[in-house]
Design an enzyme around this catalytic site. Sequence first.
Site, short mmCIF file in Angstrom:
data_model
loop_
_atom_site.label_atom_id
_atom_site.label_comp_id
_atom_site.label_asym_id
_atom_site.label_seq_id
_atom_site.Cartn_x
_atom_site.Cartn_y
_atom_site.Cartn_z
N GLU A 290 0.83 -1.22 0.00
CA GLU A 290 0.00 0.00 0.00
C GLU A 290 0.86 1.26 0.00
O GLU A 290 0.43 2.30 -0.47
CB GLU A 290 -0.92 0.02 1.23
CG GLU A 290 -2.22 -0.73 1.04
CD GLU A 290 -3.26 -0.47 2.14
OE1 GLU A 290 -2.96 0.22 3.13
OE2 GLU A 290 -4.38 -0.98 2.00
N LYS A 425 -14.15 -0.56 -3.78
CA LYS A 425 -15.20 -0.24 -2.82
C LYS A 425 -16.32 0.53 -3.50
O LYS A 425 -17.51 0.25 -3.29
CB LYS A 425 -14.64 0.63 -1.67
CG LYS A 425 -13.65 -0.09 -0.79
CD LYS A 425 -13.22 0.82 0.36
CE LYS A 425 -12.06 0.24 1.11
NZ LYS A 425 -11.44 1.16 2.06
O1 LIG Z 1 -9.12 0.52 9.76
P1 LIG Z 1 -10.05 0.62 8.63
O2 LIG Z 1 -10.48 2.03 8.37
O3 LIG Z 1 -11.23 -0.28 8.79
O4 LIG Z 1 -9.28 0.19 7.33
C1 LIG Z 1 -8.76 -1.09 7.18
C2 LIG Z 1 -7.84 -1.17 6.02
O5 LIG Z 1 -8.51 -0.78 4.84
C3 LIG Z 1 -7.72 0.10 4.08
O6 LIG Z 1 -8.15 1.39 4.29
C4 LIG Z 1 -7.82 -0.21 2.63
O7 LIG Z 1 -9.13 -0.40 2.25
C5 LIG Z 1 -6.35 -0.11 4.64
O8 LIG Z 1 -5.48 0.92 4.34
C6 LIG Z 1 -6.63 -0.30 6.08
O9 LIG Z 1 -5.56 -0.87 6.76
#
Ligand SMILES: O=P(O)(O)OC[C@H]1O[C@](O)(CO)[C@@H](O)[C@@H]1O
EC number: 5.3.1.9
Length: 452
Positions: A290, A425
């Site tokens: 990422e 998403k």
């Molecule tokens: O902690 P959150 O906001 O649920 O996100 C979980 C994971 O999803 C992401 O945002 C990617 O969709 C990651 O960067 C992150 O670690």
Amino acid sequence: MDNMKLDIRKAEQFLPAGAITALQPQVKAAHEALEQGTCKGNDYLGWLHLPTQTTETFLAEVQNVADTLRKQCEVVVVAGIGGSYLGARAVIEALGNSFAWLQRDDKNPTIVFAGNNIGEDYLSELTDYLKGKRFGIINISKSGTTTETALTFRLLKKQCEEQRGKDEARNVIVAITDAHKGAARAAANKEGYKTFVIPDNVGGRFSVLTPVGLLPIAIAGFDIRRLIAGAQDMERDTALNIPFSENPAAIYAAVRNALYKEAGKKIEIMVNYQPKLHFISEWWKQLFGESEGKEGKGIFPASCDFTTDLHSMGQWIQEGERSIFETVISVETPNRQLLFPHDEENLDGLNFLAGKRVDEVNKMAELGTRLAHVDGGVPNIRISIPTLNEYYIGRLIYFFEIACGISGNVLGVNPFNQPGVEAYKKNMFALLNKPGYEADSKAIKERLQSEQ
Ligand SMILES: O=P(O)(O)OC[C@H]1O[C@](O)(CO)[C@@H](O)[C@@H]1O
């Protein structure tokens, strides 16, 4: 004290003379930009000095909540995905018994991970497993809105309340989320759950040393103070004032960038020889994937568990396209000792190993593989730690975090955002007719129809 060691000699030989030295000014500038807060994504640098800023009062608070859950739960479900999950799992699996999930001891609750997929069978089987059990939940989400986690939490909250009653459930559900916004915060405020805040300036993949990782790790029975102590020492050992030649993070960042730019090595395979380290690699893959995979650039972070995967991926690594390099995490001494027995009949022909530690065989497999892969054109970076304990895992975590920050800056990207993750998403919400996505829903359905 023994220390983590980084050996780049078998990678250096694949680079033009002077390639690493030539990168030193860039590495230095990248590190300075992190320290001075002038790099891209500089509002996400809260992890940089997190270990040395962590106070005993804070650790005692985390431990206190962990002890409450340890007393009141036989199972704790850690609900989270990506950075809100992988760090905790990586540490718990690296330090725990490989068969912990098959054993029920009276001291430690069984830790189960969920909220990291949308598998109906997985969730249904989980709810079956939890039936009649005294279970608690840690709901971890920085945004507080991640679908996988929110969906899982709704299911588990209901089950927990039905099984334990609302009042008791309240004491065994903890939210780790944003200070103000998101569904996880809203539920916690309404129900009165204990909460921990994920600092705004710490991104998910850099959050393992916040309560995101610390609380589940403490609940599993591991020493979070030693984990932080290891990270603190690594923070000092990789500080800006440490000369390049003595700074493992700067060297690792330089070598991987040199292999990428100068030797066409586009894939880095994180390798271990201990199955317990599988999730350390998974955590590392998110950290670097990422952070660096954007703007059409970035080394692809892959992983293999050896010797297991030598029997599946070994052929490709030995003779496939020469676009890979390996980074091996080697554990010098296992925590347990198992001697290979002598057998009178020797039907398997293995008496030449009798009396040896199993790890001696493993180490020869590692050395033999290293030589073979290097001979086959695969550069090899070797990171060794004396043994698997909280302290060395803490060191390893901070080492990779700071190396990633430096490396991403050398690459020229913003290592602290992940805009690409939103694409799936948006499509998923449009396909599910999520309120607010009406225009996207219409567009995606028209597109699917025209593609049929
Ligand atoms: O902690 P959150 O906001 O649920 O996100 C979980 C994971 O999803 C992401 O945002 C990617 O969709 C990651 O960067 C992150 O670690």
